[in-house]
Design a protein around this motif. Structure first.
Motif, PDB file in Angstrom:
ATOM      1  N   ALA A   1       7.333  17.198   7.425  1.00 16.83           N
ATOM      2  CA  ALA A   1       6.303  17.317   6.390  1.00 16.83           C
ATOM      3  C   ALA A   1       6.331  16.140   5.432  1.00 16.83           C
ATOM      4  CB  ALA A   1       6.496  18.632   5.625  1.00 16.83           C
ATOM      5  N   GLY A   2       7.549  15.695   5.064  1.00 14.64           N
ATOM      6  CA  GLY A   2       7.646  14.545   4.169  1.00 14.64           C
ATOM      7  C   GLY A   2       7.111  13.271   4.791  1.00 14.64           C
ATOM      8  N   ALA A   3       7.378  13.079   6.085  1.00 13.48           N
ATOM      9  CA  ALA A   3       6.886  11.872   6.755  1.00 13.48           C
ATOM     10  C   ALA A   3       5.361  11.867   6.841  1.00 13.48           C
ATOM     11  CB  ALA A   3       7.504  11.785   8.149  1.00 13.48           C
ATOM     12  N   LEU A   4       4.772  13.019   7.147  1.00  9.70           N
ATOM     13  CA  LEU A   4       3.306  13.083   7.225  1.00  9.70           C
ATOM     14  C   LEU A   4       2.670  12.840   5.859  1.00  9.70           C
ATOM     15  CD1 LEU A   4       2.893  16.160   9.602  1.00  9.70           C
ATOM     16  CD2 LEU A   4       2.473  13.752  10.148  1.00  9.70           C
ATOM     17  N   SER A   5       3.211  13.473   4.822  1.00 12.74           N
ATOM     18  CA  SER A   5       2.675  13.268   3.480  1.00 12.74           C
ATOM     19  C   SER A   5       2.842  11.818   3.041  1.00 12.74           C
ATOM     20  CB  SER A   5       3.376  14.205   2.498  1.00 12.74           C
ATOM     21  OG  SER A   5       2.890  14.012   1.186  1.00 12.74           O
ATOM     22  N   PHE A   6       3.991  11.225   3.385  1.00 14.59           N
ATOM     23  CA  PHE A   6       4.239   9.822   3.056  1.00 14.59           C
ATOM     24  C   PHE A   6       3.196   8.918   3.704  1.00 14.59           C
ATOM     25  CE2 PHE A   6       6.270   5.717   3.276  1.00 14.59           C
ATOM     26  CZ  PHE A   6       7.038   5.638   2.126  1.00 14.59           C
ATOM     27  N   ALA A   7       2.902   9.174   4.980  1.00 14.99           N
ATOM     28  CA  ALA A   7       1.922   8.350   5.691  1.00 14.99           C
ATOM     29  C   ALA A   7       0.525   8.515   5.115  1.00 14.99           C
ATOM     30  CB  ALA A   7       1.941   8.714   7.177  1.00 14.99           C
ATOM     31  N   HIS A   8       0.155   9.739   4.746  1.00 16.01           N
ATOM     32  CA  HIS A   8      -1.172   9.961   4.184  1.00 16.01           C
ATOM     33  C   HIS A   8      -1.339   9.243   2.845  1.00 16.01           C
ATOM     34  CE1 HIS A   8      -1.545  13.924   6.674  1.00 16.01           C
ATOM     35  NE2 HIS A   8      -1.787  12.841   7.396  1.00 16.01           N
TER      36      HIS A   8
ATOM     37  N   TRP B   1       3.091   0.996   0.159  1.00 17.97           N
ATOM     38  CA  TRP B   1       4.291   1.769   0.491  1.00 17.97           C
ATOM     39  C   TRP B   1       4.966   2.339  -0.757  1.00 17.97           C
ATOM     40  CZ3 TRP B   1       4.832   3.080   5.329  1.00 17.97           C
ATOM     41  CH2 TRP B   1       4.292   2.248   6.334  1.00 17.97           C
ATOM     42  N   ALA B   2       4.735   1.707  -1.899  1.00 15.25           N
ATOM     43  CA  ALA B   2       5.374   2.190  -3.125  1.00 15.25           C
ATOM     44  C   ALA B   2       4.706   3.450  -3.661  1.00 15.25           C
ATOM     45  CB  ALA B   2       5.353   1.096  -4.195  1.00 15.25           C
ATOM     46  N   TYR B   3       3.435   3.656  -3.364  1.00 14.57           N
ATOM     47  CA  TYR B   3       2.729   4.823  -3.888  1.00 14.57           C
ATOM     48  C   TYR B   3       3.333   6.146  -3.407  1.00 14.57           C
ATOM     49  CZ  TYR B   3      -1.006   2.547  -6.468  1.00 14.57           C
ATOM     50  OH  TYR B   3      -1.718   1.849  -7.416  1.00 14.57           O
ATOM     51  N   PRO B   4       3.562   6.350  -2.115  1.00 11.87           N
ATOM     52  CA  PRO B   4       4.167   7.635  -1.695  1.00 11.87           C
ATOM     53  C   PRO B   4       5.567   7.840  -2.258  1.00 11.87           C
ATOM     54  CG  PRO B   4       3.989   6.101   0.151  1.00 11.87           C
ATOM     55  CD  PRO B   4       3.186   5.516  -0.954  1.00 11.87           C
ATOM     56  N   VAL B   5       6.330   6.746  -2.414  1.00 16.72           N
ATOM     57  CA  VAL B   5       7.656   6.883  -3.012  1.00 16.72           C
ATOM     58  C   VAL B   5       7.540   7.373  -4.449  1.00 16.72           C
ATOM     59  CG1 VAL B   5       9.751   5.645  -3.681  1.00 16.72           C
ATOM     60  CG2 VAL B   5       8.626   5.108  -1.517  1.00 16.72           C
ATOM     61  N   SER B   6       6.588   6.822  -5.192  1.00 19.38           N
ATOM     62  CA  SER B   6       6.386   7.229  -6.585  1.00 19.38           C
ATOM     63  C   SER B   6       5.989   8.700  -6.685  1.00 19.38           C
ATOM     64  CB  SER B   6       5.311   6.347  -7.226  1.00 19.38           C
ATOM     65  OG  SER B   6       4.966   6.809  -8.507  1.00 19.38           O
ATOM     66  N   VAL B   7       5.082   9.134  -5.842  1.00 18.56           N
ATOM     67  CA  VAL B   7       4.620  10.530  -5.895  1.00 18.56           C
ATOM     68  C   VAL B   7       5.755  11.487  -5.530  1.00 18.56           C
ATOM     69  CG1 VAL B   7       3.029  12.209  -4.885  1.00 18.56           C
ATOM     70  CG2 VAL B   7       2.228   9.912  -5.447  1.00 18.56           C
TER      71      VAL B   7
ATOM     72  N   ASN C   1      -3.415  14.155   1.341  1.00 19.46           N
ATOM     73  CA  ASN C   1      -3.397  14.779   2.667  1.00 19.46           C
ATOM     74  C   ASN C   1      -4.791  15.256   3.082  1.00 19.46           C
ATOM     75  OD1 ASN C   1      -0.627  14.390   2.800  1.00 19.46           O
ATOM     76  ND2 ASN C   1      -0.183  16.381   1.899  1.00 19.46           N
ATOM     77  N   VAL C   2      -5.515  15.835   2.112  1.00 23.72           N
ATOM     78  CA  VAL C   2      -6.857  16.332   2.418  1.00 23.72           C
ATOM     79  C   VAL C   2      -7.841  15.185   2.609  1.00 23.72           C
ATOM     80  CG1 VAL C   2      -8.765  17.720   1.521  1.00 23.72           C
ATOM     81  CG2 VAL C   2      -6.418  18.513   1.229  1.00 23.72           C
ATOM     82  N   ALA C   3      -7.714  14.156   1.780  1.00 19.34           N
ATOM     83  CA  ALA C   3      -8.672  13.044   1.846  1.00 19.34           C
ATOM     84  C   ALA C   3      -8.583  12.278   3.160  1.00 19.34           C
ATOM     85  CB  ALA C   3      -8.444  12.093   0.672  1.00 19.34           C
ATOM     86  N   THR C   4      -7.400  12.219   3.750  1.00 21.69           N
ATOM     87  CA  THR C   4      -7.226  11.475   5.002  1.00 21.69           C
ATOM     88  C   THR C   4      -7.452  12.349   6.233  1.00 21.69           C
ATOM     89  OG1 THR C   4      -4.846  11.924   4.878  1.00 21.69           O
ATOM     90  CG2 THR C   4      -5.620   9.823   3.983  1.00 21.69           C
ATOM     91  N   ALA C   5      -7.976  13.548   6.037  1.00 24.06           N
ATOM     92  CA  ALA C   5      -8.211  14.455   7.172  1.00 24.06           C
ATOM     93  C   ALA C   5      -9.615  14.301   7.744  1.00 24.06           C
ATOM     94  CB  ALA C   5      -7.999  15.900   6.722  1.00 24.06           C
ATOM     95  N   GLY C   6     -10.279  13.210   7.449  1.00 19.25           N
ATOM     96  CA  GLY C   6     -11.619  12.967   7.952  1.00 19.25           C
ATOM     97  C   GLY C   6     -12.721  13.275   6.966  1.00 19.25           C
ATOM     98  N   LEU C   7     -12.367  13.795   5.800  1.00 17.34           N
ATOM     99  CA  LEU C   7     -13.378  14.085   4.788  1.00 17.34           C
ATOM    100  C   LEU C   7     -13.784  12.860   3.991  1.00 17.34           C
ATOM    101  CD1 LEU C   7     -11.907  17.453   3.409  1.00 17.34           C
ATOM    102  CD2 LEU C   7     -13.613  17.109   5.226  1.00 17.34           C
TER     103      LEU C   7
END
Length: 225
Positions: A18-25, A41-47, A86-92
């Motif tokens: 789950a962490g890897a998927l959220s990180f990639a999104h 790459w710094a943005y997912p680390v910050s969140v 996660n929602v924004a990168t799901a094709g929406l």
């Protein structure tokens, strides 16, 4: 023990996935919003760091019986940022043409995360509650000694029978001291940790030593196990 290790392994694997998927999104969304290179790459680390820091501070304040509104607010902010990515990168959302408002939000996130992390880091930590041990009851010998000295010396001449002298009995030991709610939660947390690690119930004296309490508090600790 094997079943417990299997459950722990499953939780760790699930958390890593789950962490890897959220990180990639989060990375993909930041890159689409104009934050390329190392910045994406710094943005997912910050969140994720803000999410973990807020959760830990919230749990600390709850265990100490203190209000955790500030830490809960920043936890929800970081969770909303992760969930939105996660929602924004799901094709929406068309990542090749993101709206200007999203670019503004992504560009302003570092300032928001820095502000939240600073507040969490400088929140004063609640000191551990201090427990004053109950005064120990003096031994029976110390109570009876004055009465023994006060007894009259035997007379050589026969005297009428004297009334029996009543010697006070030593007071019973003081009951177990009630612990503050925060310390009770700490006692139960240590007991659960010992049970999860060894598979056996925690010994009250062992828990008391880990909490740094005097030996007279063993009965109070045992009352909450």
């Amino acid at each position: 023990m094997r079943a417990q290790l299997a459950r722990v392994d499953a939780v760790i694997v699930q958390a890593v996935i789950a962490g890897a998927l959220s990180f990639a999104h989060l990375h993909d969304l930041a890159e689409a919003a104009g934050q390329g290179g190392w910045k994406a790459w710094a943005y997912p680390v910050s969140v994720d760091l803000l999410l973990v820091a807020a959760w830990r501070r919230m749990r600390e304040q709850q265990r100490a019986g203190q209000p955790a509104g500030g830490a809960r607010l920043w936890f929800l902010v970081a969770l909303a940022a992760s969930l939105s990515a996660n929602v924004a990168t799901a094709g929406l959302l068309d990542l090749d043409d993101v709206p200007a408002s999203l670019r503004v939000v992504v560009a302003g996130w570092p300032a928001v995360a820095f502000f939240g992390g600073t507040l969490l880091a400088h929140t004063p930590r609640t000191p551990a509650p201090t427990v004053t041990p109950a005064p120990e009851t003096p031994p029976a010998a110390a109570i009876d000694e004055p009465h023994r000295e006060a007894l009259p010396e035997p007379s050589p001449e026969p005297e009428p029978a004297a009334e029996p002298i009543t010697v006070p009995v030593a007071a019973p030991s003081a009951p177990a001291v009630s612990l503050p709610p925060a310390l009770v939660d700490r006692v139960r947390a240590l007991a659960e940790e010992h049970r999860a690690t060894t598979g056996r119930p925690a010994d009250p004296d062992h828990v008391r030593v880990r909490l740094g309490l005097p030996p007279s508090m063993t009965a109070s600790v045992a009352a909450h196990l």
